[in-house]
Scaffold this motif. Sequence first.
Motif, PDB file in Angstrom:
ATOM      1  N   LEU A 154      35.979  53.307 -85.276  1.00  0.00           N
ATOM      2  CA  LEU A 154      35.947  52.348 -84.198  1.00  0.00           C
ATOM      3  C   LEU A 154      37.561  52.186 -83.972  1.00  0.00           C
ATOM      4  CD1 LEU A 154      34.866  49.977 -82.418  1.00  0.00           C
ATOM      5  CD2 LEU A 154      35.264  48.514 -84.581  1.00  0.00           C
ATOM      6  N   TYR A 201      25.641  46.706 -81.710  1.00  0.00           N
ATOM      7  CA  TYR A 201      26.685  46.183 -80.845  1.00  0.00           C
ATOM      8  C   TYR A 201      26.307  45.377 -79.691  1.00  0.00           C
ATOM      9  CZ  TYR A 201      30.553  48.343 -83.579  1.00  0.00           C
ATOM     10  OH  TYR A 201      31.697  48.739 -84.383  1.00  0.00           O
ATOM     11  N   GLY A 220      36.771  50.301 -78.361  1.00  0.00           N
ATOM     12  CA  GLY A 220      37.929  50.507 -77.527  1.00  0.00           C
ATOM     13  C   GLY A 220      37.847  52.087 -77.251  1.00  0.00           C
ATOM     14  N   SER A 252      37.529  55.514 -79.243  1.00  0.00           N
ATOM     15  CA  SER A 252      36.449  55.569 -80.341  1.00  0.00           C
ATOM     16  C   SER A 252      35.901  56.618 -80.540  1.00  0.00           C
ATOM     17  CB  SER A 252      35.469  54.108 -80.161  1.00  0.00           C
ATOM     18  OG  SER A 252      36.447  53.201 -80.420  1.00  0.00           O
ATOM     19  N   GLU A 303      40.024  49.720 -81.975  1.00  0.00           N
ATOM     20  CA  GLU A 303      40.290  48.343 -81.600  1.00  0.00           C
ATOM     21  C   GLU A 303      40.504  48.542 -80.158  1.00  0.00           C
ATOM     22  OE1 GLU A 303      39.066  45.520 -83.014  1.00  0.00           O
ATOM     23  OE2 GLU A 303      38.597  46.511 -84.633  1.00  0.00           O
ATOM     24  N   THR A 313      42.522  47.654 -76.516  1.00  0.00           N
ATOM     25  CA  THR A 313      44.143  47.282 -76.407  1.00  0.00           C
ATOM     26  C   THR A 313      43.910  46.044 -75.537  1.00  0.00           C
ATOM     27  OG1 THR A 313      44.416  48.605 -74.847  1.00  0.00           O
ATOM     28  CG2 THR A 313      45.096  49.411 -77.100  1.00  0.00           C
ATOM     29  N   ASN A 314      44.825  45.167 -75.537  1.00  0.00           N
ATOM     30  CA  ASN A 314      45.051  44.143 -74.812  1.00  0.00           C
ATOM     31  C   ASN A 314      45.353  44.461 -73.431  1.00  0.00           C
ATOM     32  OD1 ASN A 314      45.760  41.938 -73.403  1.00  0.00           O
ATOM     33  ND2 ASN A 314      46.434  40.717 -75.317  1.00  0.00           N
ATOM     34  N   GLN A 356      34.166  45.327 -78.029  1.00  0.00           N
ATOM     35  CA  GLN A 356      34.980  45.382 -79.095  1.00  0.00           C
ATOM     36  C   GLN A 356      35.073  46.847 -79.498  1.00  0.00           C
ATOM     37  OE1 GLN A 356      32.867  43.320 -82.253  1.00  0.00           O
ATOM     38  NE2 GLN A 356      33.207  41.184 -81.418  1.00  0.00           N
ATOM     39  N   ARG A 384      28.468  42.660 -77.632  1.00  0.00           N
ATOM     40  CA  ARG A 384      29.708  42.827 -78.032  1.00  0.00           C
ATOM     41  C   ARG A 384      30.298  44.182 -77.958  1.00  0.00           C
ATOM     42  NH1 ARG A 384      30.147  44.124 -83.953  1.00  0.00           N
ATOM     43  NH2 ARG A 384      28.049  44.747 -84.615  1.00  0.00           N
TER      44      ARG A 384
END
Length: 145
Positions: free
Chosen positions: A127, A92, A100, A103, A129, A131-132, A98, A95
């Motif tokens: 994994l 990873y 979240g 996980s 994802e 959150t915004n 990526q 990155r």
Amino acid sequence: MSVQTDVVKFRGTLQYPKLEQKDVYNGQETNYCATIGNLSQDAIDAIEETYGAVGPTNHKRIKFKDNLDFGQHMKVSSMFPIIPKDTDGNSYEGRTDQIGYGSVVGITLKGDRKGNPRIASMVVLELVEPTNGGGGGDVSEDDFL
């Protein structure tokens, strides 16, 4: 001083990751780190039997706070970036954003020269994802209270 060769492997949920950028505490950079939560009793027992229940500054290795939703947890740290891999062995690196919160990760701890646990590796088992956080994307003024 003896070299601690014991290795402990366990799983938990990733919280507060600072994997490729150093954490900042009281305005000063510290190490790369992450909190690993929802530790099983077997993991806790193995960590405490191998490295002791308290660290060199007399702090508990495994902590629990009622106001946190990830149960018994510990902070793992490294002087170097913590680069997880997926279950296929893919890195990873570059990155880690990526990965979240929540996980599921597999952690390998290894003793340092003083016998204190240091993170040797991290594998992302499940994994989540990121959150915004509500700070962007498709947002409408109706989304806010």
